[in-house]
Scaffold this motif. Structure first.
Motif, PDB file in Angstrom:
ATOM      1  N   MET A   1      44.273  33.041  33.410  1.00  0.00           N
ATOM      2  CA  MET A   1      43.365  33.603  34.420  1.00  0.00           C
ATOM      3  C   MET A   1      43.838  34.974  34.863  1.00  0.00           C
ATOM      4  SD  MET A   1      40.646  33.148  36.249  1.00  0.00           S
ATOM      5  CE  MET A   1      39.934  32.613  37.757  1.00  0.00           C
ATOM      6  N   ASN A   2      45.149  35.194  34.884  1.00  0.00           N
ATOM      7  CA  ASN A   2      45.685  36.485  35.301  1.00  0.00           C
ATOM      8  C   ASN A   2      45.175  37.618  34.428  1.00  0.00           C
ATOM      9  OD1 ASN A   2      47.066  36.912  37.615  1.00  0.00           O
ATOM     10  ND2 ASN A   2      49.099  36.713  36.728  1.00  0.00           N
ATOM     11  N   ASP A   3      45.169  37.390  33.098  1.00  0.00           N
ATOM     12  CA  ASP A   3      44.692  38.422  32.190  1.00  0.00           C
ATOM     13  C   ASP A   3      43.224  38.739  32.436  1.00  0.00           C
ATOM     14  OD1 ASP A   3      47.142  38.676  30.953  1.00  0.00           O
ATOM     15  OD2 ASP A   3      46.645  37.346  29.296  1.00  0.00           O
ATOM     16  N   ILE A   4      42.418  37.726  32.671  1.00  0.00           N
ATOM     17  CA  ILE A   4      40.985  37.931  32.917  1.00  0.00           C
ATOM     18  C   ILE A   4      40.796  38.711  34.203  1.00  0.00           C
ATOM     19  CG2 ILE A   4      39.240  36.490  34.034  1.00  0.00           C
ATOM     20  CD1 ILE A   4      38.278  36.524  31.342  1.00  0.00           C
ATOM     21  N   LYS A   5      41.566  38.408  35.237  1.00  0.00           N
ATOM     22  CA  LYS A   5      41.458  39.145  36.497  1.00  0.00           C
ATOM     23  C   LYS A   5      41.793  40.617  36.281  1.00  0.00           C
ATOM     24  CE  LYS A   5      44.073  36.748  39.322  1.00  0.00           C
ATOM     25  NZ  LYS A   5      44.699  36.117  40.507  1.00  0.00           N
ATOM     26  N   LYS A   6      42.847  40.881  35.536  1.00  0.00           N
ATOM     27  CA  LYS A   6      43.268  42.266  35.261  1.00  0.00           C
ATOM     28  C   LYS A   6      42.202  42.991  34.441  1.00  0.00           C
ATOM     29  CE  LYS A   6      47.641  42.392  36.801  1.00  0.00           C
ATOM     30  NZ  LYS A   6      47.817  42.908  38.122  1.00  0.00           N
ATOM     31  N   LEU A   7      41.715  42.337  33.367  1.00  0.00           N
ATOM     32  CA  LEU A   7      40.705  42.962  32.513  1.00  0.00           C
ATOM     33  C   LEU A   7      39.403  43.219  33.266  1.00  0.00           C
ATOM     34  CD1 LEU A   7      41.258  41.008  29.174  1.00  0.00           C
ATOM     35  CD2 LEU A   7      41.678  43.446  29.564  1.00  0.00           C
ATOM     36  N   LEU A   8      38.991  42.247  34.075  1.00  0.00           N
ATOM     37  CA  LEU A   8      37.767  42.412  34.849  1.00  0.00           C
ATOM     38  C   LEU A   8      37.935  43.534  35.870  1.00  0.00           C
ATOM     39  CD1 LEU A   8      34.892  41.508  35.398  1.00  0.00           C
ATOM     40  CD2 LEU A   8      35.810  39.815  36.997  1.00  0.00           C
ATOM     41  N   GLY A   9      39.080  43.581  36.505  1.00  0.00           N
ATOM     42  CA  GLY A   9      39.354  44.662  37.467  1.00  0.00           C
ATOM     43  C   GLY A   9      39.296  46.024  36.806  1.00  0.00           C
ATOM     44  N   LEU A  10      39.922  46.142  35.633  1.00  0.00           N
ATOM     45  CA  LEU A  10      39.874  47.406  34.886  1.00  0.00           C
ATOM     46  C   LEU A  10      38.443  47.770  34.505  1.00  0.00           C
ATOM     47  CD1 LEU A  10      42.881  47.073  32.397  1.00  0.00           C
ATOM     48  CD2 LEU A  10      42.607  48.812  34.176  1.00  0.00           C
ATOM     49  N   ARG A  11      37.681  46.775  34.084  1.00  0.00           N
ATOM     50  CA  ARG A  11      36.298  47.008  33.662  1.00  0.00           C
ATOM     51  C   ARG A  11      35.442  47.480  34.829  1.00  0.00           C
ATOM     52  NH1 ARG A  11      32.795  48.749  30.051  1.00  0.00           N
ATOM     53  NH2 ARG A  11      30.941  47.487  29.890  1.00  0.00           N
ATOM     54  N   ILE A  12      35.581  46.846  35.980  1.00  0.00           N
ATOM     55  CA  ILE A  12      34.808  47.237  37.156  1.00  0.00           C
ATOM     56  C   ILE A  12      35.170  48.669  37.566  1.00  0.00           C
ATOM     57  CG2 ILE A  12      34.495  46.798  39.633  1.00  0.00           C
ATOM     58  CD1 ILE A  12      34.699  43.761  38.882  1.00  0.00           C
ATOM     59  N   LYS A  13      36.455  48.975  37.556  1.00  0.00           N
ATOM     60  CA  LYS A  13      36.900  50.327  37.907  1.00  0.00           C
ATOM     61  C   LYS A  13      36.358  51.350  36.907  1.00  0.00           C
ATOM     62  CE  LYS A  13      41.101  52.898  39.010  1.00  0.00           C
ATOM     63  NZ  LYS A  13      42.558  52.777  39.189  1.00  0.00           N
ATOM     64  N   GLU A  14      36.412  51.005  35.625  1.00  0.00           N
ATOM     65  CA  GLU A  14      35.911  51.881  34.566  1.00  0.00           C
ATOM     66  C   GLU A  14      34.412  52.153  34.757  1.00  0.00           C
ATOM     67  OE1 GLU A  14      36.371  51.523  29.840  1.00  0.00           O
ATOM     68  OE2 GLU A  14      35.327  49.824  30.751  1.00  0.00           O
ATOM     69  N   LEU A  15      33.638  51.101  35.002  1.00  0.00           N
ATOM     70  CA  LEU A  15      32.198  51.250  35.193  1.00  0.00           C
ATOM     71  C   LEU A  15      31.888  52.045  36.462  1.00  0.00           C
ATOM     72  CD1 LEU A  15      31.188  47.643  34.168  1.00  0.00           C
ATOM     73  CD2 LEU A  15      30.529  49.741  32.953  1.00  0.00           C
ATOM     74  N   ARG A  16      32.638  51.787  37.519  1.00  0.00           N
ATOM     75  CA  ARG A  16      32.435  52.505  38.778  1.00  0.00           C
ATOM     76  C   ARG A  16      32.667  53.996  38.576  1.00  0.00           C
ATOM     77  NH1 ARG A  16      35.955  54.381  42.309  1.00  0.00           N
ATOM     78  NH2 ARG A  16      37.723  53.106  41.639  1.00  0.00           N
ATOM     79  N   LYS A  17      33.737  54.332  37.878  1.00  0.00           N
ATOM     80  CA  LYS A  17      34.047  55.745  37.640  1.00  0.00           C
ATOM     81  C   LYS A  17      33.016  56.394  36.716  1.00  0.00           C
ATOM     82  CE  LYS A  17      38.836  55.774  38.824  1.00  0.00           C
ATOM     83  NZ  LYS A  17      39.941  56.694  38.733  1.00  0.00           N
ATOM     84  N   MET A  18      32.528  55.641  35.730  1.00  0.00           N
ATOM     85  CA  MET A  18      31.488  56.171  34.842  1.00  0.00           C
ATOM     86  C   MET A  18      30.232  56.515  35.636  1.00  0.00           C
ATOM     87  SD  MET A  18      31.896  53.761  31.442  1.00  0.00           S
ATOM     88  CE  MET A  18      30.197  54.002  30.982  1.00  0.00           C
ATOM     89  N   LYS A  19      29.953  55.719  36.678  1.00  0.00           N
ATOM     90  CA  LYS A  19      28.782  55.946  37.529  1.00  0.00           C
ATOM     91  C   LYS A  19      29.084  56.962  38.641  1.00  0.00           C
ATOM     92  CE  LYS A  19      26.132  52.467  35.969  1.00  0.00           C
ATOM     93  NZ  LYS A  19      24.767  52.527  35.557  1.00  0.00           N
ATOM     94  N   LYS A  20      30.321  57.478  38.648  1.00  0.00           N
ATOM     95  CA  LYS A  20      30.759  58.458  39.654  1.00  0.00           C
ATOM     96  C   LYS A  20      30.581  57.923  41.079  1.00  0.00           C
ATOM     97  CE  LYS A  20      29.936  62.506  36.850  1.00  0.00           C
ATOM     98  NZ  LYS A  20      30.280  62.613  35.704  1.00  0.00           N
ATOM     99  N   MET A  21      30.977  56.664  41.250  1.00  0.00           N
ATOM    100  CA  MET A  21      30.900  56.020  42.566  1.00  0.00           C
ATOM    101  C   MET A  21      32.290  55.888  43.147  1.00  0.00           C
ATOM    102  SD  MET A  21      28.446  52.698  42.552  1.00  0.00           S
ATOM    103  CE  MET A  21      27.410  52.495  41.145  1.00  0.00           C
TER     104      MET A  21
END
Length: 105
Positions: A1-21
């Motif tokens: 579960m730790n890996d999924i939390k880290k990967l999901l966190g990275l993905r959300i941050k990546e998408l947020r930055k792509m949207k310039k939010m």
């Protein structure tokens, strides 16, 4: 579960930055507090109750939120994938990729 939390966190941050939010803007759109979003992006918390709201705020589907392939592939694997799939693209798609790649230089 730790890996999924880290990967999901990275993905959300990546998408947020792509949207310039900012974190604050995404947190407001997803109806969560900015501190909670920070913990999610760091991989400390799993956003089980706010997954749909985050996906909606980022304007993506829920499955796209879990698209981590590029985080687990080696650079050579990604290059091989790109080379293999270039053959199937239209000239217009190749031109878009060319312009995109030039913009990184």
């Amino acid at each position: 579960m730790n890996d999924i939390k880290k990967l999901l966190g990275l993905r959300i941050k990546e998408l947020r930055k792509m949207k310039k939010m900012s974190q604050q803007v995404l947190a407001e759109k997803a109806n969560i507090d900015q501190r909670s979003l920070s913990h999610i992006e760091c991989g400390d918390n799993f956003p089980s109750k706010s997954l749909l709201d985050l996906a909606k705020a980022l304007e993506i589907s829920l499955p796209d939120l879990f698209d981590f392939d590029h985080h687990s592939l080696s650079t050579n694997d990604m290059i091989d994938y790109i080379k293999t799939n270039l053959i199937n693209l239209t000239i217009e798609e190749i031109q878009v990729i060319y312009r995109l790649m030039k913009s990184f230089r």
